[in-house]
Design a protein around this motif. Structure first.
Motif, PDB file in Angstrom:
ATOM      1  N   VAL A   1       0.978  11.214   5.029  1.00 28.62           N
ATOM      2  CA  VAL A   1       2.249  11.690   4.464  1.00 28.62           C
ATOM      3  C   VAL A   1       2.288  13.212   4.445  1.00 28.62           C
ATOM      4  O   VAL A   1       3.242  13.834   4.903  1.00 28.62           O
ATOM      5  CB  VAL A   1       2.462  11.129   3.046  1.00 28.62           C
ATOM      6  CG1 VAL A   1       3.591  11.856   2.335  1.00 28.62           C
ATOM      7  CG2 VAL A   1       2.764   9.642   3.112  1.00 28.62           C
TER       8      VAL A   1
ATOM      9  N   THR B   1      -5.193   4.057   0.689  1.00 25.87           N
ATOM     10  CA  THR B   1      -4.232   4.898  -0.034  1.00 25.87           C
ATOM     11  C   THR B   1      -4.468   6.370   0.292  1.00 25.87           C
ATOM     12  O   THR B   1      -3.531   7.121   0.548  1.00 25.87           O
ATOM     13  CB  THR B   1      -4.370   4.664  -1.545  1.00 25.87           C
ATOM     14  OG1 THR B   1      -4.469   3.266  -1.783  1.00 25.87           O
ATOM     15  CG2 THR B   1      -3.181   5.218  -2.288  1.00 25.87           C
TER      16      THR B   1
ATOM     17  N   ARG C   1       0.842  -1.208   0.000  1.00 24.08           N
ATOM     18  CA  ARG C   1       0.000   0.000   0.000  1.00 24.08           C
ATOM     19  C   ARG C   1       0.873   1.252   0.000  1.00 24.08           C
ATOM     20  O   ARG C   1       0.577   2.240  -0.660  1.00 24.08           O
ATOM     21  CB  ARG C   1      -0.912   0.030   1.234  1.00 24.08           C
ATOM     22  CG  ARG C   1      -2.107  -0.883   1.218  1.00 24.08           C
ATOM     23  CD  ARG C   1      -3.071  -0.548   0.129  1.00 24.08           C
ATOM     24  NE  ARG C   1      -3.027  -1.573  -0.892  1.00 24.08           N
ATOM     25  CZ  ARG C   1      -3.631  -1.506  -2.052  1.00 24.08           C
ATOM     26  NH1 ARG C   1      -4.328  -0.454  -2.364  1.00 24.08           N
ATOM     27  NH2 ARG C   1      -3.535  -2.479  -2.916  1.00 24.08           N
TER      28      ARG C   1
ATOM     29  N   LEU D   1     -10.396  -0.240  -1.879  1.00 27.88           N
ATOM     30  CA  LEU D   1      -8.936  -0.322  -1.876  1.00 27.88           C
ATOM     31  C   LEU D   1      -8.282   1.044  -1.890  1.00 27.88           C
ATOM     32  O   LEU D   1      -7.149   1.206  -1.443  1.00 27.88           O
ATOM     33  CB  LEU D   1      -8.453  -1.117  -3.090  1.00 27.88           C
ATOM     34  CG  LEU D   1      -8.293  -2.618  -2.876  1.00 27.88           C
ATOM     35  CD1 LEU D   1      -7.904  -3.292  -4.188  1.00 27.88           C
ATOM     36  CD2 LEU D   1      -7.228  -2.884  -1.823  1.00 27.88           C
TER      37      LEU D   1
ATOM     38  N   VAL E   1      -4.751  12.053  -9.267  1.00 30.71           N
ATOM     39  CA  VAL E   1      -4.124  10.903  -9.919  1.00 30.71           C
ATOM     40  C   VAL E   1      -4.759   9.595  -9.426  1.00 30.71           C
ATOM     41  O   VAL E   1      -5.046   8.696 -10.223  1.00 30.71           O
ATOM     42  CB  VAL E   1      -2.605  10.890  -9.663  1.00 30.71           C
ATOM     43  CG1 VAL E   1      -1.969   9.640 -10.255  1.00 30.71           C
ATOM     44  CG2 VAL E   1      -1.969  12.123 -10.266  1.00 30.71           C
ATOM     45  N   ILE E   2      -5.015   9.504  -8.111  1.00 32.57           N
ATOM     46  CA  ILE E   2      -5.610   8.276  -7.572  1.00 32.57           C
ATOM     47  C   ILE E   2      -6.984   8.042  -8.195  1.00 32.57           C
ATOM     48  O   ILE E   2      -7.320   6.931  -8.605  1.00 32.57           O
ATOM     49  CB  ILE E   2      -5.717   8.366  -6.031  1.00 32.57           C
ATOM     50  CG1 ILE E   2      -4.319   8.353  -5.408  1.00 32.57           C
ATOM     51  CG2 ILE E   2      -6.547   7.211  -5.481  1.00 32.57           C
ATOM     52  CD1 ILE E   2      -4.303   8.590  -3.909  1.00 32.57           C
TER      53      ILE E   2
ATOM     54  N   ILE F   1      11.516  19.246   2.400  1.00 32.58           N
ATOM     55  CA  ILE F   1      11.734  18.859   3.789  1.00 32.58           C
ATOM     56  C   ILE F   1      13.211  18.874   4.134  1.00 32.58           C
ATOM     57  O   ILE F   1      13.620  19.389   5.177  1.00 32.58           O
ATOM     58  CB  ILE F   1      11.144  17.459   4.047  1.00 32.58           C
ATOM     59  CG1 ILE F   1       9.633  17.491   3.857  1.00 32.58           C
ATOM     60  CG2 ILE F   1      11.502  16.963   5.436  1.00 32.58           C
ATOM     61  CD1 ILE F   1       8.991  16.129   3.842  1.00 32.58           C
TER      62      ILE F   1
ATOM     63  N   ILE G   1      -0.148  19.220  -3.156  1.00 33.75           N
ATOM     64  CA  ILE G   1       0.243  17.831  -3.349  1.00 33.75           C
ATOM     65  C   ILE G   1      -0.918  16.904  -3.023  1.00 33.75           C
ATOM     66  O   ILE G   1      -1.187  15.928  -3.729  1.00 33.75           O
ATOM     67  CB  ILE G   1       1.490  17.509  -2.504  1.00 33.75           C
ATOM     68  CG1 ILE G   1       2.698  18.191  -3.140  1.00 33.75           C
ATOM     69  CG2 ILE G   1       1.718  16.013  -2.404  1.00 33.75           C
ATOM     70  CD1 ILE G   1       3.957  18.073  -2.365  1.00 33.75           C
TER      71      ILE G   1
ATOM     72  N   LEU H   1       1.019   4.187  -2.819  1.00 37.50           N
ATOM     73  CA  LEU H   1       0.862   5.601  -2.512  1.00 37.50           C
ATOM     74  C   LEU H   1       1.983   6.416  -3.166  1.00 37.50           C
ATOM     75  O   LEU H   1       1.733   7.442  -3.792  1.00 37.50           O
ATOM     76  CB  LEU H   1       0.880   5.808  -0.999  1.00 37.50           C
ATOM     77  CG  LEU H   1       0.962   7.268  -0.590  1.00 37.50           C
ATOM     78  CD1 LEU H   1      -0.331   7.974  -0.947  1.00 37.50           C
ATOM     79  CD2 LEU H   1       1.262   7.409   0.871  1.00 37.50           C
TER      80      LEU H   1
ATOM     81  N   LEU I   1       1.943  24.108  -0.644  1.00 42.62           N
ATOM     82  CA  LEU I   1       2.611  22.910  -1.131  1.00 42.62           C
ATOM     83  C   LEU I   1       1.869  21.669  -0.646  1.00 42.62           C
ATOM     84  O   LEU I   1       1.575  20.748  -1.411  1.00 42.62           O
ATOM     85  CB  LEU I   1       4.057  22.901  -0.615  1.00 42.62           C
ATOM     86  CG  LEU I   1       4.999  21.900  -1.254  1.00 42.62           C
ATOM     87  CD1 LEU I   1       5.210  22.224  -2.715  1.00 42.62           C
ATOM     88  CD2 LEU I   1       6.333  21.902  -0.523  1.00 42.62           C
TER      89      LEU I   1
ATOM     90  N   ILE J   1      -3.344  17.182  -6.076  1.00 41.53           N
ATOM     91  CA  ILE J   1      -2.818  16.548  -7.292  1.00 41.53           C
ATOM     92  C   ILE J   1      -2.844  15.030  -7.154  1.00 41.53           C
ATOM     93  O   ILE J   1      -3.295  14.309  -8.051  1.00 41.53           O
ATOM     94  CB  ILE J   1      -1.378  17.009  -7.567  1.00 41.53           C
ATOM     95  CG1 ILE J   1      -1.373  18.459  -8.019  1.00 41.53           C
ATOM     96  CG2 ILE J   1      -0.734  16.145  -8.642  1.00 41.53           C
ATOM     97  CD1 ILE J   1      -0.013  18.964  -8.356  1.00 41.53           C
ATOM     98  N   SER J   2      -2.353  14.542  -5.994  1.00 41.84           N
ATOM     99  CA  SER J   2      -2.283  13.098  -5.816  1.00 41.84           C
ATOM    100  C   SER J   2      -3.682  12.489  -5.777  1.00 41.84           C
ATOM    101  O   SER J   2      -3.905  11.404  -6.322  1.00 41.84           O
ATOM    102  CB  SER J   2      -1.532  12.754  -4.544  1.00 41.84           C
ATOM    103  OG  SER J   2      -0.325  13.465  -4.514  1.00 41.84           O
TER     104      SER J   2
ATOM    105  N   ALA K   1       1.397   6.890  -6.647  1.00 38.89           N
ATOM    106  CA  ALA K   1       0.267   7.761  -6.983  1.00 38.89           C
ATOM    107  C   ALA K   1       0.661   9.232  -7.019  1.00 38.89           C
ATOM    108  O   ALA K   1       0.014  10.032  -7.672  1.00 38.89           O
ATOM    109  CB  ALA K   1      -0.869   7.561  -5.979  1.00 38.89           C
TER     110      ALA K   1
ATOM    111  N   ALA L   1      -3.289   7.069   3.829  1.00 40.35           N
ATOM    112  CA  ALA L   1      -1.828   7.134   3.873  1.00 40.35           C
ATOM    113  C   ALA L   1      -1.351   8.466   3.300  1.00 40.35           C
ATOM    114  O   ALA L   1      -0.419   9.084   3.813  1.00 40.35           O
ATOM    115  CB  ALA L   1      -1.226   5.972   3.098  1.00 40.35           C
ATOM    116  N   LEU L   2      -2.034   8.907   2.243  1.00 40.47           N
ATOM    117  CA  LEU L   2      -1.658  10.180   1.627  1.00 40.47           C
ATOM    118  C   LEU L   2      -1.831  11.338   2.616  1.00 40.47           C
ATOM    119  O   LEU L   2      -0.951  12.191   2.743  1.00 40.47           O
ATOM    120  CB  LEU L   2      -2.514  10.407   0.375  1.00 40.47           C
ATOM    121  CG  LEU L   2      -2.311  11.718  -0.369  1.00 40.47           C
ATOM    122  CD1 LEU L   2      -0.894  11.797  -0.910  1.00 40.47           C
ATOM    123  CD2 LEU L   2      -3.304  11.854  -1.507  1.00 40.47           C
TER     124      LEU L   2
ATOM    125  N   ALA M   1       4.758  15.424   6.590  1.00 40.96           N
ATOM    126  CA  ALA M   1       5.723  16.199   5.807  1.00 40.96           C
ATOM    127  C   ALA M   1       5.742  17.648   6.254  1.00 40.96           C
ATOM    128  O   ALA M   1       6.804  18.232   6.458  1.00 40.96           O
ATOM    129  CB  ALA M   1       5.381  16.098   4.318  1.00 40.96           C
TER     130      ALA M   1
ATOM    131  N   LEU N   1       7.713  18.186   9.243  1.00 45.94           N
ATOM    132  CA  LEU N   1       9.161  17.974   9.132  1.00 45.94           C
ATOM    133  C   LEU N   1       9.857  19.153   8.469  1.00 45.94           C
ATOM    134  O   LEU N   1      11.057  19.329   8.608  1.00 45.94           O
ATOM    135  CB  LEU N   1       9.438  16.704   8.314  1.00 45.94           C
ATOM    136  CG  LEU N   1       9.009  15.390   8.957  1.00 45.94           C
ATOM    137  CD1 LEU N   1       9.253  14.243   7.992  1.00 45.94           C
ATOM    138  CD2 LEU N   1       9.785  15.157  10.241  1.00 45.94           C
TER     139      LEU N   1
END
Lengths: 301, 337
Positions: free
Chosen positions: B22, B15, A136, B11, B315-316, A156, B308, A140, B304, B311-312, A143, B18-19, B26, B29
């Motif tokens: 992230v 995803t 998964r 499914l 795409v998904i 970062i 992101i 990601l 940003l 955009i992602s 993607a 998780a996006l 991010a 960080l």
């Protein structure tokens, strides 16, 4: 009797080794051999840059700024391909640039292979939840558009050569993981793996010594093509000012630095791009040849 | 079929989660305290700092902050731009049509040239034409497109003076509202003479630059898929029946050869958007790519992050649609693993 057998053995054609077999198949493809030669020359130039380059890549000859190449009026033989706006020798910067690009390409490839092999095999052998989580995460990463993800990583970590390598590795690593998992999955059900299990081979040995060698062919092909992708991606980051920082002679950054002179000194802009293109084409046609030679199933036409 | 769609939909949920994780991690960080960034360069009193921190919810535990972030996303709030203080989503959707228009034209360019080139190469296999198409295709997909763009500008804009260098329309000659954001359409809608032509001229070079890599890939896939199909029994039967070569290739072979090509086109959306970042930067095209690069240069991290995320997600969703469509065409896939 013994002598007789030996005589027969001597007349029988020698069974070609794996390597010879591979070479015979690879060298059939003229394009692939040309690619290999080009890659070899570029690699030698990169390795021996201090001996090949006429000047230091960062020395500024203030009296010779924006010189055209020798074949144009006003060219100077001490700077065969001219100089940039700061008077740095273009040829020397291009030669040292090969170092940077090949280094990035090889680093990204080796790190991706190591991570790809480990994660791919772990996903295959652990299965279940571990497999699902790893795959998964890879889905990601795939993607997110490659360059956008690389930009995020650089945001970062900050722009630098090392971080370019990290960013590009993050982007391309999932392909290796998927590839290793895919081929390991198709191997794991085969009889030889079952046999090895039955005689009590440990999981670790099973993963790396029994199964891995049989997944190598597609991995080598992906590695070769992955180098060219990494070089292109790193150059793109450099072009955006997010890669190697000045005065490092990175090809993409060289293009961006001299962009404003596109009208007055087209050569300063043309040459670094040409260097990227030639290198990437050479690696790609070599990779195509590798694929045809190692993996006849994938042979295209 | 519905079961298949539902399963694919389910499914994508992990995803998406998780996006969000992230982008959430991010942004934490990234160097620089968001409160201090918002407060400006000059120091402010600790009380005011604590108040701002509270207002932005940054004094909460990280887990709570994450769920607050999810809550905001679910309500269509993708953050606030530091540059304009406007909502990120609004800015994104005002610029997205420019990127979509460019990506669409590039894809059309790649499909309309790539499929015929691939078919020709397959039909004339081993001939000069085949080698030519394949050679150009290798160069095409090895192309550093940012350099390719500069070369085209140098040649067509600087030397031949044929095409404009940057932007989407000449702002001195034309001024009109852009209700859709698709310049070709808006130019036509405005009714101003020459506006459509001007917009088209602005589109030509960026289209070629962004379309080059997909063109090379499509030509290659079409060729190999066509070669495979041409050796099938039904093609031989059609030939044996005395059907004209054109009908055999055009009617029987091409239709089946196109399946892998269509899939690859769907899956190329992500790389097309990545290429758009570079293309837009070269041509100062006011789309998402330029906006992302500006965001990073001005340390506008909320933009940003939101960009992101959007955009992602796009795409998904596209990949999901491709999968579903592919399942609709190919029932074997639907019932498979």
């Amino acid at each position: 009797m013994v002598a007789e057998t030996e005589a027969v053995a001597a007349t029988a054609p020698k069974r070609p080794g794996q390597l010879a077999d591979f070479w015979a198949s690879f060298s059939e493809n003229r394009g692939a051999v040309i690619g290999l030669v080009f890659v070899g020359v570029i690699a030698l130039m990169a390795i021996f840059a201090p001996f090949v380059a006429p000047h230091s890549p960062i020395e500024q000859f203030r009296n010779f700024t924006k010189l055209p190449p020798v074949w144009e009026a006003g060219g100077n033989w001490s700077f065969p391909l001219g100089t940039d706006a700061l008077g740095r020798d273009a040829l020397s910067r291009l030669i040292y640039g090969a170092r940077i690009s090949l280094f990035i390409g090889l680093m990204v490839m080796s790190v991706s292979i190591v991570i790809g092999v480990i994660l791919g095999l772990v996903a295959t052998f652990a299965g279940g939840v571990v497999d699902m989580i790893i795959m998964r995460i890879m889905d990601l990463i795939i993607a997110i558009p490659s360059l956008v993800l690389a930009i995020l990583v650089v945001a970062i970590l900050g722009p630098s050569l090392e971080n370019t390598i990290i960013a590009v590795t993050v982007v391309y690593m999932p392909r290796y993981v998927r590839l290793v998992r895919g081929s390991a999955m198709s191997e794991i059900g085969k009889d030889y793996v079952t046999a090895a299990r039955v005689i009590g081979v440990g999981t670790f040995r099973l993963m790396f010594i029994t199964v891995l060698p049989n997944c190598l062919a597609p991995l080598i092909v992906q590695a070769a093509l992955g180098v060219s992708d990494a070089i292109l991606e790193a150059a793109a980051l450099g072009f955006l000012g997010l890669g190697a920082q000045p005065p490092i002679p990175e090809w993409g950054a060289m293009l961006a630095d001299n962009r404003e002179f596109i009208r007055s000194n087209p050569w300063i802009v043309t040459l670094p791009g040409l260097a990227i293109l030639v290198t990437v084409v050479a690696v790609n046609i070599m990779g195509d040849g590798l694929r045809d030679a190692l993996d006849p199933k994938l042979k295209r036409g | 079929m519905i079961k298949f769609i539902l399963r694919r939909l389910l499914l994508t949920i992990p995803t998406f989660l998780a996006l969000t994780l992230v982008t959430f991690v991010a942004i934490r960080l990234v160097p620089g305290d968001p409160v201090e960034v918002r407060a400006g360069e000059h120091g402010i009193s600790p009380e005011r700092l604590a108040m701002l921190r509270h207002e932005m919810g940054l004094d909460q535990p990280v887990i709570v902050q994450y769920f607050q972030y999810l809550w905001q996303l679910a309500h269509g709030n993708f953050g606030t731009s530091l540059r304009t203080s406007g909502p990120v989503a609004t800015e994104f959707f005002s610029l997205f049509p420019a990127t979509l228009e460019l990506a669409f034209c590039a894809m059309m360019f790649a499909i309309l040239l790539g499929i015929p080139a691939g078919v020709l190469a397959a039909v004339r296999r081993g001939n000069v034409l085949d080698h030519g198409v394949m050679g150009i295709s290798v160069i095409g997909y090895s192309m550093p497109i940012f350099w390719w763009g500069l070369l085209l500008i140098m040649f067509f804009s600087e030397w031949l003076n044929l095409t404009p260098i940057s932007g989407r329309i000449d702002p001195i000659k034309f001024y009109f509202d852009t209700p859709t954001g698709f310049m070709l359409f808006d130019a036509w809608w405005s009714g101003q003479e020459g506006a459509v032509w001007d917009a088209a001229q602005h589109l030509i070079l960026p289209t070629i630059v962004l379309g080059t890599v997909p063109l090379a890939v499509i030509a290659r896939i079409t060729r190999s898929s066509m070669l495979e199909v041409l050796s099938e029994d039904y093609v031989r039967t059609a030939r044996a029946k005395g059907m004209s070569p054109l009908r055999v290739v055009g009617l029987h072979a091409l239709r089946n050869a196109l399946i892998p090509v269509v899939t690859s086109i769907g899956l190329a959306i992500g790389s097309l958007l990545a290429g758009a970042v570079l293309t837009e930067t070269i041509f100062s095209w006011p789309g998402i790519g330029t906006w992302l690069i500006e965001s990073i240069n001005e340390r506008d991290y909320p933009s940003l992050q939101g960009g992101i995320m959007l955009i992602s997600s796009f795409v998904i969703v596209i990949n999901l649609l491709v999968d579903v469509l592919y399942g609709a065409i190919n029932p074997r896939l639907r019932h498979g693993r």
